[in-house]
Design an enzyme around this catalytic site. Structure first.
Site, PDB file in Angstrom:
ATOM      1  N   ARG A  99      71.209  37.640 -50.821  1.00 48.16           N
ATOM      2  CA  ARG A  99      70.431  38.584 -51.643  1.00 48.16           C
ATOM      3  C   ARG A  99      68.935  38.314 -51.510  1.00 48.16           C
ATOM      4  O   ARG A  99      68.111  39.190 -51.719  1.00 48.16           O
ATOM      5  CB  ARG A  99      70.892  38.536 -53.110  1.00 48.16           C
ATOM      6  CG  ARG A  99      70.089  39.425 -54.038  1.00 48.16           C
ATOM      7  CD  ARG A  99      70.828  39.826 -55.326  1.00 48.16           C
ATOM      8  NE  ARG A  99      71.538  38.729 -55.946  1.00 48.16           N
ATOM      9  CZ  ARG A  99      70.950  37.721 -56.615  1.00 48.16           C
ATOM     10  NH1 ARG A  99      69.647  37.705 -56.770  1.00 48.16           N
ATOM     11  NH2 ARG A  99      71.680  36.755 -57.136  1.00 48.16           N
TER      12      ARG A  99
ATOM     13  N   TYR B 283      63.491  65.905 -52.893  1.00 49.18           N
ATOM     14  CA  TYR B 283      64.947  65.791 -52.839  1.00 49.18           C
ATOM     15  C   TYR B 283      65.482  65.767 -54.287  1.00 49.18           C
ATOM     16  O   TYR B 283      64.928  65.055 -55.142  1.00 49.18           O
ATOM     17  CB  TYR B 283      65.269  64.478 -52.118  1.00 49.18           C
ATOM     18  CG  TYR B 283      66.706  64.121 -51.952  1.00 49.18           C
ATOM     19  CD1 TYR B 283      67.549  64.885 -51.149  1.00 49.18           C
ATOM     20  CD2 TYR B 283      67.216  62.987 -52.570  1.00 49.18           C
ATOM     21  CE1 TYR B 283      68.870  64.518 -50.985  1.00 49.18           C
ATOM     22  CE2 TYR B 283      68.545  62.620 -52.406  1.00 49.18           C
ATOM     23  CZ  TYR B 283      69.360  63.396 -51.607  1.00 49.18           C
ATOM     24  OH  TYR B 283      70.659  63.017 -51.447  1.00 49.18           O
TER      25      TYR B 283
ATOM     26  N   ASP C  92      58.120  59.665 -48.718  1.00 49.67           N
ATOM     27  CA  ASP C  92      59.500  59.631 -48.233  1.00 49.67           C
ATOM     28  C   ASP C  92      59.483  60.287 -46.854  1.00 49.67           C
ATOM     29  O   ASP C  92      59.291  61.498 -46.733  1.00 49.67           O
ATOM     30  CB  ASP C  92      60.407  60.389 -49.220  1.00 49.67           C
ATOM     31  CG  ASP C  92      61.877  60.364 -48.806  1.00 49.67           C
ATOM     32  OD1 ASP C  92      62.157  60.218 -47.594  1.00 49.67           O
ATOM     33  OD2 ASP C  92      62.739  60.525 -49.687  1.00 49.67           O
TER      34      ASP C  92
ATOM     35  N   LYS D 190      70.087  58.693 -42.665  1.00 48.57           N
ATOM     36  CA  LYS D 190      69.906  59.954 -41.935  1.00 48.57           C
ATOM     37  C   LYS D 190      69.536  59.671 -40.474  1.00 48.57           C
ATOM     38  O   LYS D 190      70.311  59.055 -39.768  1.00 48.57           O
ATOM     39  CB  LYS D 190      68.868  60.806 -42.652  1.00 48.57           C
ATOM     40  CG  LYS D 190      69.026  60.853 -44.189  1.00 48.57           C
ATOM     41  CD  LYS D 190      70.285  61.557 -44.630  1.00 48.57           C
ATOM     42  CE  LYS D 190      70.603  61.363 -46.104  1.00 48.57           C
ATOM     43  NZ  LYS D 190      69.542  61.660 -47.041  1.00 48.57           N
TER      44      LYS D 190
HETATM   45  C1  LIG Z   1      69.322  61.426 -48.400  1.00 40.85           C
HETATM   46  C2  LIG Z   1      67.928  61.334 -48.912  1.00 40.85           C
HETATM   47  C3  LIG Z   1      67.586  60.401 -49.896  1.00 40.85           C
HETATM   48  C4  LIG Z   1      68.606  59.471 -50.503  1.00 40.85           C
HETATM   49  O1  LIG Z   1      69.076  58.586 -49.566  1.00 40.85           O
HETATM   50  P1  LIG Z   1      70.530  57.869 -49.694  1.00 40.85           P
HETATM   51  O2  LIG Z   1      70.547  56.993 -48.505  1.00 40.85           O
HETATM   52  O3  LIG Z   1      71.551  58.949 -49.698  1.00 40.85           O
HETATM   53  O4  LIG Z   1      70.496  57.133 -50.987  1.00 40.85           O
HETATM   54  C5  LIG Z   1      66.272  60.346 -50.306  1.00 40.85           C
HETATM   55  N1  LIG Z   1      65.334  61.174 -49.796  1.00 40.85           N
HETATM   56  C6  LIG Z   1      65.631  62.091 -48.843  1.00 40.85           C
HETATM   57  C7  LIG Z   1      64.558  62.968 -48.323  1.00 40.85           C
HETATM   58  C8  LIG Z   1      66.939  62.204 -48.383  1.00 40.85           C
HETATM   59  O5  LIG Z   1      67.237  63.120 -47.460  1.00 40.85           O
END
Ligand SMILES: *Cc1c(COP(=O)(O)O)cnc(C)c1O
Length: 403
Positions: free
Chosen positions: A62, A116, A189, A214
Site C-alpha cells: 500500500r 463526466y 482529467d 480507457k
Molecule cells: C471513465 C472515466 C472516469 C472514471 O474512471 P474509472 O476508471 O471508471 O473509475 C473519469 N473521468 C473520465 C473522463 C472517464 O471517462
C-alpha cells in the site's frame, strides 16, 4: 542468516519453500508482476531508512510496489510531471487529486458543467457534505469563467481535455491563466485525450488525472487511475491518500496498463484517423441530424490547435439521429453487428453507448436538455478496426433505426 529448510519440519517447509532465494543474475527485460505485499531486510537500520524515505525500497504494497511504480514512472514521463501516483480507478485518482488541493469547509471547486457524470456525483455527494461548495461553468463562455473565478476565488478548478459526450475541447491554456490569477489549483482529467494528444502540465495545469481504464490500458481488461503532479511538493499529499484511504492499484492491473501503454501511439493514431473518417462520412448522412466531432466546428478547431499536440479531433464521435426518439436510438444500438454496445471508451474495438440511459441517466431530462444531451444522442468510441468495416456497420444500423 536464514536457517536451512532441510533442518526444519514438513509444515514449516511448506510455508517457506522456494521463497527469498536471492535474485539471480540477469535483469528481467519487462517489469514482473510483484505480488508480494511485504518486503524483508536483513538489517533493521536499512528498513528504518526505507521507512523514513531516506533510501529507495519497498516495505508494504500500500506504500509502494515495484510493478505499480513502473507504471507511475511511465505515465509521469509521458505527462512531463515531477511525479505520479496510481490508484485503483480513475474515480479514486480524481478523489485524490481533489484532496491534494487542501480543500476545507467553505472552499470552492469551480468545475466544468460538462464533466463526466460520476465526477459531478463525486463533487456533489462526497465533497459537498463536508462544506465544499461546487460551482459549475460552461467553459466555452470565457467571460463567465473569468467572472466566476474572480467572484468565487476557487481553491480548485476541475476540467476535462475533451468533454463527454459532446466532445468539446477545453481551453486549458485559458483555464491555467485563470487559475494562476485567482490562486486556484488546476486539475485536468486527460482521459479522453491521453498524453499522445495533450500534455496539460505543459499548458499550466497542476495535476493531470487519468482513468487508465480507457485509452492507456486500451484493451477493456484493466481498471486503474493515475494522477501526475507538476510540482514535487504535491507528491506527499497524493501518496498520503493511497496510504490512508487505501485505493491501491492492483499489481495485475498495473501490469496490464503498462503493457497497453507500449502501443498507445500506434493505437491513438489509428483511433484518431478512423474517427475523422467516421465523422466526415456521417456528417452528410440523411438519417443524422448532427455529428459532434471537434474538427467540424470552427471554434473547437481553434482551441484544438492551441491545446492539442497535433491537430486532431481525438478518437470519439457523437451523433444525433434525425428521428429524435429514444426508440430510434435503441433500434440503432441493437442493430449494430460489429460495434460493441459497451459503457466505456478507448478500447481497441469500436464501443457505442447511449448517454441518456447510461453515463447521464442519473440526471433529470431537464438537466440533460440543458447540457444538450438528447435521447437520440449516441457516442461512438471509434476502434482500430478497418474503418470501412466500422462505417459499414454504422450505416446498416442507421438504416435499421428507421421504422
Ligand atoms: C471513465 C472515466 C472516469 C472514471 O474512471 P474509472 O476508471 O471508471 O473509475 C473519469 N473521468 C473520465 C473522463 C472517464 O471517462
Amino acid at each position: 542468516m536464514t536457517q536451512p529448510l532441510d533442518e526444519l519440519s514438513f509444515e514449516t517447509q511448506l510455508v517457506h519453500a522456494g521463497e527469498r532465494a536471492g535474485w539471480p543474475t540477469g535483469e528481467p527485460t519487462t517489469t514482473p508482476i510483484y505480488t508480494a505485499t511485504t518486503y524483508t531486510y536483513d538489517s533493521m537500520v536499512e528498513v528504518d531508512r526505507v521507512f523514513a524515505g531516506e533510501e529507495r525500497g519497498y516495505v508494504y504494497t500500500r506504500y509502494g510496489n515495484p510493478t505499480v511504480a513502473a507504471l507511475e514512472e511511465a505515465v509521469r514521463l509521458f505527462e512531463k510531471g515531477a511525479g505520479a501516483c496510481a490508484y485503483s480507478s480513475g474515480m479514486a485518482a480524481l478523489h485524490a487529486a481533489l484532496l491534494a488541493c487542501e480543500l476545507e469547509p467553505g472552499s470552492v471547486i469551480l468545475a466544468s458543467q460538462d464533466l463526466y457524470g460520476v465526477t459531478l456525483q463525486l463533487l456533489n455527494t462526497v465533497f459537498a457534505p463536508f462544506g465544499v461548495k461546487v460551482a459549475l461553468v460552461d467553459l466555452s463562455e470565457r467571460e463567465r469563467l473569468w467572472a466566476a473565478a474572480r467572484d468565487l476565488r476557487p481553491r480548485a478548478i476541475l476540467v476535462e481535455t475533451i468533454s463527454n459526450p459532446l466532445l468539446k475541447i477545453c481551453p486549458i491554456d485559458v483555464c491555467a491563466e485563470v487559475a494562476r490569477e485567482v490562486g486556484a489549483r488546476l486539475i485536468v482529467d486527460n482521459t479522453f485525450a491521453t498524453p499522445y494528444l495533450c500534455q496539460p502540465l505543459e499548458l499550466g495545469a497542476d495535476f493531470v488525472v487519468h482513468s487508465a481504464t480507457k485509452y492507456l490500458s486500451g484493451h477493456a481488461d484493466a481498471i486503474g487511475g493515475v494522477v501526475v503532479a507538476r510540482d514535487e511538493a504535491d507528491l506527499l499529499a497524493l501518496r498520503g491518500v493511497v496510504k490512508t484511504v487505501g485505493g491501491v492499484l492492483s499489481v495485475w492491473e498495473a501490469y496490464g496498463i503498462l503493457r497497453g501503454l507500449k502501443t498507445l501511439a500506434l493505437r491513438m493514431r489509428q483511433h484518431c484517423e478512423n474517427a475523422r473518417r467516421v465523422a466526415e462520412r456521417l456528417a452528410s448522412h440523411p438519417l443524422i441530424r448532427r455529428v459532434h466531432y471537434p474538427l467540424l466546428v470552427e471554434n473547437e478547431r481553434e482551441t484544438a490547435a492551441r491545446v492539442l499536440r497535433a491537430l486532431s479531433g481525438g478518437g470519439l464521435v457523437s451523433i444525433e439521429l434525425k428521428d429524435g426518439s429514444r426508440e430510434a436510438a435503441f433500434r440503432f444500438m441493437e442493430a449494430l453487428r460489429l460495434c460493441v454496445r459497451a459503457t466505456s471508451l478507448g478500447d481497441v474495438f469500436t464501443g457505442v453507448l447511449h448517454p441518456a440511459t447510461s453515463s447521464h441517466r442519473e440526471m433529470s431530462p431537464a438537466q440533460r436538455a440543458k447540457l444538450g444531451i438528447s435521447d437520440s444522442l449516441i457516442r461512438i468510441s471509434v476502434g482500430i478496426e478497418d474503418v470501412t468495416d466500422i462505417i459499414a456497420d454504422l450505416e446498416q444500423a442507421l438504416e435499421k433505426s428507421m421504422r
